[in-house]
Write an enzyme that holds these catalytic residues in place. Structure first.
Site, mmCIF file in Angstrom:
data_model
loop_
_atom_site.group_PDB
_atom_site.id
_atom_site.type_symbol
_atom_site.label_atom_id
_atom_site.label_comp_id
_atom_site.label_asym_id
_atom_site.label_seq_id
_atom_site.Cartn_x
_atom_site.Cartn_y
_atom_site.Cartn_z
ATOM 1 N NE ARG A 45 0.144 1.381 3.352
ATOM 2 C CZ ARG A 45 1.341 2.268 3.486
ATOM 3 N NH1 ARG A 45 2.396 1.879 3.814
ATOM 4 N NH2 ARG A 45 0.717 3.724 3.617
ATOM 5 N N GLY A 46 0.346 2.611 -0.011
ATOM 6 C CA GLY A 46 1.079 3.757 -0.338
ATOM 7 C C GLY A 46 1.131 3.899 -1.821
ATOM 8 C CB ALA A 47 0.282 6.931 -3.683
ATOM 9 N NE ARG A 88 -6.307 0.867 -1.702
ATOM 10 C CZ ARG A 88 -5.611 1.355 -0.588
ATOM 11 N NH1 ARG A 88 -4.236 1.275 -0.523
ATOM 12 N NH2 ARG A 88 -5.982 2.293 0.335
ATOM 13 C CD GLN A 195 -2.892 2.951 6.710
ATOM 14 O OE1 GLN A 195 -3.470 3.381 7.901
ATOM 15 N NE2 GLN A 195 -3.596 2.658 5.729
ATOM 16 C CG ASP A 236 -2.865 8.191 -1.359
ATOM 17 O OD1 ASP A 236 -3.039 8.694 -0.176
ATOM 18 O OD2 ASP A 236 -2.613 6.989 -1.549
ATOM 19 C CG ASN A 246 -2.041 11.457 2.596
ATOM 20 O OD1 ASN A 246 -1.526 10.579 1.855
ATOM 21 N ND2 ASN A 246 -1.498 11.938 3.806
ATOM 22 C CE LYS A 247 -4.947 5.850 4.518
ATOM 23 N NZ LYS A 247 -5.662 4.915 3.895
HETATM 24 O O1 MRU Z 1 -4.462 3.302 2.332
HETATM 25 P P1 MRU Z 1 -3.045 3.629 2.174
HETATM 26 O O2 MRU Z 1 -2.406 3.026 3.349
HETATM 27 O O3 MRU Z 1 -2.451 3.077 0.541
HETATM 28 O O4 MRU Z 1 -2.837 5.014 2.056
HETATM 29 C C1 MRU Z 1 -1.448 5.551 2.146
HETATM 30 C C2 MRU Z 1 -1.756 7.078 2.191
HETATM 31 O O5 MRU Z 1 -2.104 7.685 2.381
HETATM 32 C C3 MRU Z 1 -0.122 7.758 1.967
HETATM 33 O O6 MRU Z 1 -0.058 8.778 2.902
HETATM 34 C C4 MRU Z 1 0.152 8.273 0.460
HETATM 35 O O7 MRU Z 1 -0.021 6.913 -0.390
HETATM 36 C C5 MRU Z 1 1.557 8.521 0.356
HETATM 37 S S1 MRU Z 1 2.726 7.208 0.551
HETATM 38 C C6 MRU Z 1 4.190 7.959 -0.150
#
Ligand code: MRU
Length: 351
Positions: A45-47, A88, A195, A236, A246-247
């Site tokens: 996970r994470g963009a 996603r 996270q 994201d 973002n999250k």
């Molecule tokens: O749902 P996730 O864990 O994929 O969400 C991740 C985030 O929101 C991060 O802050 C974002 O992807 C940036 S990661 C470098």
């Protein structure tokens, strides 16, 4: 260095992020469908990590194809890319990576099936290398914005685990610490998927970076007490006007930071900037299963049948964002201009 994801002879290998911090286990996805499931289930996970994972998934699908003609391989590519694109919806890096693999396919298709396979496998691996380099460049730029000492708050995990390595927001923190700044990180736990508590704390502690986990609802009090000098988060998707998805919870942190006159920075590669999305209003926000909110560690925390909302992301309007750190430099408001300029520079170099 943490190996978030890796191309291997057997398939694509991920550290299983659903198991951290108590278990450090790795899973190998043996076909593209398994890679798609790993993205959807947040094993990865994470963009930026999602983007590279999708590229590797596509490369794996193409490698395993039985197609003998390039037209049949192209049809399979379409099918594989559709499957990846359904995993996603919010992180634009996923769609950026799919497009890049499709473009590479067309560039090389005339050379035949075998050469196309070899080229796409190399392209996916190149994307991993480029992502790590982008994070290191972001770190260098962003470190200049960090205080010489004191608390820096981050939300979610925008670290090595969310990228090919080093991290975006955590890359900025890492670079600042490497430059001798005495930073103490406050990591929001980041309900409901945790996270921050599970992943950010784990990877910063591995690097010996001083870290305190706080529940999300403590951030305001910490700011009021003067414990936070700056906020840095990842993204994201960043719309053309600088609105940042973002999250979930990032928006509340940004509003709190403004109230306390604390700078709020976003660190993200240009692959996260979506100039085709004019404002945050148009960014699709993923809704995740209710159980992530109602249950914790297998234990029920809310009554049966209660209504639940679980948007995985929120949008922070550009007016709350002090600066956006990219691999090409730091964008400041007005973002519609600065983001366009940095993206154009990056595109010119890629040509
Ligand atoms: O749902 P996730 O864990 O994929 O969400 C991740 C985030 O929101 C991060 O802050 C974002 O992807 C940036 S990661 C470098």
């Amino acid at each position: 260095m943490i190996k978030t994801l890796e191309w291997t002879a057997d398939g694509v290998r991920f550290i299983d992020q659903t198991k951290l911090p108590t278990e450090e286990v790795y899973v190998v996805c043996h076909n593209y469908q398994e890679v798609a499931e790993a993205i959807r289930n947040m094993i990865v996970r994470g963009a930026p990590a999602i983007g590279v994972a999708a590229a590797m998934g596509i490369a794996l699908g193409i490698k395993q194809s039985q197609a003998e003609e390039i037209s049949a391989l192209r049809n399979e590519l379409g099918q594989i890319c559709r499957r990846m694109g359904e995993t996603r919806p919010t992180a634009v890096n996923l769609f950026w990576a799919i497009r890049r693999m499709q473009q590479k396919f067309e560039e090389v298709a005339a050379q035949g099936v075998q050469q196309t396979k070899v080229t796409l496998i190399a392209e996916a691996q190149q994307m991993l290398v480029e992502d790590i380099a982008a994070n290191q460049a972001m770190g260098k730029h962003g470190a200049t914005l960090m205080p010489g000492s004191g608390g820096v708050l981050t939300h979610c995990n925008a670290g090595a685990l969310a990228t090919g390595g080093y991290g975006t927001a955590l890359g900025v923190i890492r670079a600042a610490v490497e430059a001798g700044k005495q930073i103490h990180v406050f990591a929001d736990e980041t309900r409901p998927f945790l996270q921050g508590a599970r992943l950010t704390a784990w990877e910063l502690m591995k690097d010996g970076i001083s870290t305190t986990v706080i529940a999300d609802n403590m951030a305001g009090a910490m700011m009021r007490q003067g414990k936070i000098k700056a906020v840095v988060v990842g993204a994201d998707r960043i719309a053309a006007n600088g609105d940042v998805a973002n999250k979930i919870g990032t928006y509340s942190v940004a509003v709190l930071a403004k109230e306390h006159n604390i700078p709020f920075y976003v660190a993200a590669p240009l692959s996260t900037v979506d100039l085709n999305t004019p404002t945050g209003e148009q960014i699709p926000i993923e809704q995740r299963p209710q159980k992530e909110v109602t249950h914790h560690g297998g234990k029920q925390m809310a009554p049966d049948g209660v209504k639940v909302e679980n948007p995985a992301f929120d949008v922070t309007p550009a007016k709350y964002v002090s600066a956006i750190v990219t691999e090409r430099g730091i964008a400041k408001a007005p973002y519609d201009r600065s983001l366009k300029e940095l993206s154009a520079e990056a595109a010119a170099i890629a040509r």
